[in-house]
Write an enzyme that holds these catalytic residues in place. Structure first.
Site, mmCIF file in Angstrom:
data_model
loop_
_atom_site.group_PDB
_atom_site.id
_atom_site.type_symbol
_atom_site.label_atom_id
_atom_site.label_comp_id
_atom_site.label_asym_id
_atom_site.label_seq_id
_atom_site.Cartn_x
_atom_site.Cartn_y
_atom_site.Cartn_z
ATOM 1 N N ILE A 1 -1.946 -7.456 -2.814
ATOM 2 C CA ILE A 1 -1.176 -8.142 -2.011
ATOM 3 C C ILE A 1 -2.379 -9.427 -1.882
ATOM 4 C CG2 ILE A 1 -0.531 -6.409 -0.779
ATOM 5 C CD1 ILE A 1 -3.707 -6.305 0.970
ATOM 6 N N LYS B 1 -10.475 -4.376 11.089
ATOM 7 C CA LYS B 1 -9.206 -3.912 11.806
ATOM 8 C C LYS B 1 -9.139 -5.006 12.420
ATOM 9 C CE LYS B 1 -7.221 -1.046 9.524
ATOM 10 N NZ LYS B 1 -5.689 -1.155 8.193
ATOM 11 N N GLY C 1 0.088 4.950 -1.371
ATOM 12 C CA GLY C 1 -1.649 5.400 -0.457
ATOM 13 C C GLY C 1 -0.805 6.533 0.569
ATOM 14 N N GLY D 1 0.730 -1.329 -0.056
ATOM 15 C CA GLY D 1 0.269 0.371 0.009
ATOM 16 C C GLY D 1 0.596 1.522 0.375
ATOM 17 N N TYR E 1 -14.663 -2.133 7.937
ATOM 18 C CA TYR E 1 -13.404 -2.097 8.103
ATOM 19 C C TYR E 1 -12.699 -2.106 9.526
ATOM 20 C CZ TYR E 1 -9.507 1.784 8.172
ATOM 21 O OH TYR E 1 -8.374 2.357 8.535
HETATM 22 C C1 AKB Z 1 -10.771 5.947 8.187
HETATM 23 O O1 AKB Z 1 -11.601 7.393 8.000
HETATM 24 O O2 AKB Z 1 -11.453 5.184 7.428
HETATM 25 C C2 AKB Z 1 -9.365 6.028 8.175
HETATM 26 C C3 AKB Z 1 -9.279 5.752 9.745
HETATM 27 C C4 AKB Z 1 -9.384 6.686 10.559
HETATM 28 O O3 AKB Z 1 -8.642 4.530 9.762
HETATM 29 N N1 AKB Z 1 -9.200 7.675 8.068
#
Ligand code: AKB
Length: 340
Positions: free
Chosen positions: A57, A160, A14, A11, A156
């Protein structure tokens, strides 16, 4: 082909990749850097790396090739789909964010086995790993410590949080039923980042993007409609401090680390406070509010601030920029130069 201890950055094209490559080139110029990203590096950054692989990846053959050609002893696994983008394509986000991370952990484990020593594996987690309960105000949750409110509401955030656990598994419990000493060859180190603001790049696909978008739009003379309410508060950090924190964590002695996952913070303004400081710097800027309830809901589930005491104690997290300095000394002067 390089038999020198090398660094792999995924990445790398980025936001964080830029700063990290610059910092590695300055701090450790002899250490080869290999990058892997589906997008090519920008031309000003590309000459600073030994090899640039444009690929995914999710492609194990690419990782096997890196494994065969380099002796990687540090992995910075930055590739991910961010929070807003992931809500539009949750299954794809899971593939990239979770399967991609698993591939990289397997890669690091193999590298460590081939070369007989652990590979330091840096993983950027996020405040999205939190999910606050329904409180009258989120300030009531206080400065949230790492092990509280780990109930994310986004794909997300769930990705994580799970990958933090995967990393801990590879570092501490890998193949625990096998005979003999621990087979683990991954030295997993992780930071939960707040929203990041860079003077050089604009993020895409995140939900904390309103702050960087506001300042870049104002500098370019473009109107901006902020998608969260002015009273919305989450933690932020200037990009140079984020890169500095990565460096401090990966170079800290292993025995100093009491956790695998660390919060870090620097300042926690409301969106209205960010708008005010941007307006002061660019008085002609047109900034309005047009709340997107869905994205508002996401930031409302994130803490207003985090407790980063463990990072400060264990590896000396010490951000240079508070709110005033981030805008006054870094963002505004650098952005002014950039846009003229
Ligand atoms: C997002 O907004 O998804 C990222 C984060 C806070 O992980 N910047």
């Amino acid at each position: 082909m390089s038999r020198k201890p090398s660094v792999l950055i995924t990445g790398a094209s980025g936001e964080m990749g830029h700063g990290l490559i610059e910092r590695l080139a300055a701090a450790e110029p002899d250490r080869p850097v290999v990058t892997l990203d589906v997008n090519p590096l920008p031309p000003e950054v590309a000459p600073k790396v030994r090899a640039q692989i444009v690929g995914s990846i999710l492609d194990r053959e690419v990782l096997d090739r890196v494994n065969a050609e380099y002796e990687v002893d540090r992995v910075f696994h930055l590739a991910a789909l961010l929070s807003t983008r992931s809500e539009f394509s949750p299954a794809l986000a899971h593939k990239v964010n979770v399967e991609g991370t698993l591939n990289l952990l397997e890669f690091a484990q193999k590298e460590g086995e081939s070369h007989g020593r652990p590979v330091v594996f840096f993983y950027p987690s996020s405040i999205a790993a939190y999910g606050l309960p329904d409180l009258p105000t989120k300030a009531q949750a206080g400065r949230v410590a790492e092990d509280l409110f780990n109930v994310p509401t986004t794909m997300y955030g769930a990705n994580k949080l799970y990958c933090e656990h995967l990393g801990r598994y590879y570092a501490r419990h890998y193949k625990q039923l096998s005979a003999g000493p621990s087979a683990a060859k991954v030295d997993f180190r992780c930071i939960r980042f707040p929203g990041l603001i860079s003077a050089v790049t604009v993020p895409s696909g995140g939900t904390s993007d309103y702050a960087p978008e506001m300042i870049h739009a104002a500098a370019e003379g473009k109107p901006y409609a902020c998608f969260v309410r002015p009273d919305t508060r989450i933690p932020f950090m200037a990009m140079p401090d984020a890169v500095d924190a990565i460096f401090r964590l990966v170079t800290a002695p292993r025995e100093a680390l009491t956790r695998t996952v660390y919060n870090i913070g620097a300042f926690a303004p409301t969106a209205g406070e960010v708008a005010a400081v941007v307006h002061e710097a660019f008085p002609g800027a047109s900034m309005t509010t047009d709340v997107d309830e869905k994205r508002q809901g996401i930031v409302d589930s994130w803490p207003a601030d985090v407790d980063d005491g463990a990072a400060r104690r264990d590896w000396g997290h010490a951000p240079r920029y508070d709110f005033a300095a981030a805008f006054g000394d870094y963002l505004i002067p650098t952005i002014r130069k950039r846009y003229g």
